[in-house]
Motif scaffolding. Structure first.
Motif, mmCIF file in Angstrom:
data_model
loop_
_atom_site.group_PDB
_atom_site.id
_atom_site.type_symbol
_atom_site.label_atom_id
_atom_site.label_comp_id
_atom_site.label_asym_id
_atom_site.label_seq_id
_atom_site.Cartn_x
_atom_site.Cartn_y
_atom_site.Cartn_z
ATOM 1 N N VAL A 194 87.201 -20.370 65.501
ATOM 2 C CA VAL A 194 85.903 -19.805 65.855
ATOM 3 C C VAL A 194 85.224 -19.332 64.584
ATOM 4 C CG1 VAL A 194 84.701 -18.024 67.172
ATOM 5 C CG2 VAL A 194 86.750 -19.069 68.107
ATOM 6 N N LEU A 195 83.984 -19.759 64.389
ATOM 7 C CA LEU A 195 83.166 -19.319 63.261
ATOM 8 C C LEU A 195 81.946 -18.609 63.819
ATOM 9 C CD1 LEU A 195 83.238 -22.594 61.155
ATOM 10 C CD2 LEU A 195 84.557 -20.525 60.735
ATOM 11 N N TYR A 196 81.415 -17.658 63.060
ATOM 12 C CA TYR A 196 80.230 -16.924 63.475
ATOM 13 C C TYR A 196 79.116 -17.190 62.478
ATOM 14 C CZ TYR A 196 83.200 -14.731 66.884
ATOM 15 O OH TYR A 196 84.055 -14.529 67.938
ATOM 16 N N ALA A 197 78.064 -17.862 62.933
ATOM 17 C CA ALA A 197 76.935 -18.214 62.088
ATOM 18 C C ALA A 197 75.876 -17.127 62.163
ATOM 19 C CB ALA A 197 76.343 -19.547 62.535
ATOM 20 N N THR A 198 75.231 -16.865 61.024
ATOM 21 C CA THR A 198 74.189 -15.842 60.994
ATOM 22 C C THR A 198 72.881 -16.343 61.589
ATOM 23 O OG1 THR A 198 73.655 -16.506 58.741
ATOM 24 C CG2 THR A 198 75.154 -14.648 59.009
ATOM 25 N N GLY A 199 72.650 -17.634 61.546
ATOM 26 C CA GLY A 199 71.454 -18.228 62.138
ATOM 27 C C GLY A 199 71.851 -19.379 63.042
ATOM 28 N N SER A 200 70.891 -19.925 63.738
ATOM 29 C CA SER A 200 71.171 -21.041 64.628
ATOM 30 C C SER A 200 71.586 -22.270 63.823
ATOM 31 C CB SER A 200 69.922 -21.361 65.441
ATOM 32 O OG SER A 200 70.145 -22.459 66.267
ATOM 33 N N PRO A 201 72.749 -22.855 64.121
ATOM 34 C CA PRO A 201 73.173 -24.055 63.410
ATOM 35 C C PRO A 201 72.199 -25.211 63.641
ATOM 36 C CG PRO A 201 75.016 -23.065 64.541
ATOM 37 C CD PRO A 201 73.794 -22.364 65.016
ATOM 38 N N LYS A 202 71.848 -25.911 62.594
ATOM 39 C CA LYS A 202 70.906 -27.026 62.660
ATOM 40 C C LYS A 202 71.664 -28.343 62.540
ATOM 41 C CE LYS A 202 67.404 -24.179 62.367
ATOM 42 N NZ LYS A 202 67.051 -23.537 63.586
ATOM 43 N N LYS A 203 71.283 -29.309 63.362
ATOM 44 C CA LYS A 203 71.907 -30.627 63.328
ATOM 45 C C LYS A 203 71.046 -31.562 62.499
ATOM 46 C CE LYS A 203 73.978 -33.985 66.435
ATOM 47 N NZ LYS A 203 74.186 -34.342 67.839
ATOM 48 N N ASP A 204 71.662 -32.219 61.508
ATOM 49 C CA ASP A 204 70.894 -33.138 60.659
ATOM 50 C C ASP A 204 70.919 -34.556 61.228
ATOM 51 O OD1 ASP A 204 73.407 -34.098 59.997
ATOM 52 O OD2 ASP A 204 73.339 -33.454 57.913
ATOM 53 N N ALA A 205 70.291 -35.493 60.535
ATOM 54 C CA ALA A 205 70.150 -36.868 61.019
ATOM 55 C C ALA A 205 71.478 -37.628 61.061
ATOM 56 C CB ALA A 205 69.153 -37.617 60.138
#
Length: 78
Positions: A36-47
């Protein structure tokens, strides 16, 4: 007298305001392996199908989308 009153009440007012902001909003990223990781912002999916995000320690991650089980918002008390 009024200056003394200002220097006594102003820090108390600031501390009171910080109590209203006592929750920290993060994103929980659960991996297929169970990590489990905790991201500070919403993870973005690239192309290319990778999720990119930074965790709470400032590390940058690039994870393939098929390795992620779910991503959901999470709230934590400070």
């Amino acid at each position: 007298m009024s200056r003394l009153l200002f220097f006594v009440l102003f820090p108390l007012l600031l501390q009171g305001c910080s109590l209203f902001r006592s929750e920290q909003r993060l994103y929980e990223v659960k991996m297929m392996a169970g990590d489990v990781l905790y991201a500070t912002g919403s993870p973005k999916k690239d192309a290319k199908g990778f999720y990119r995000f930074s965790d709470v320690n400032g590390r940058d991650y690039k994870v393939k989308d098929n390795l992620i089980l779910y991503i959901k918002p999470a709230k934590f008390k400070r």
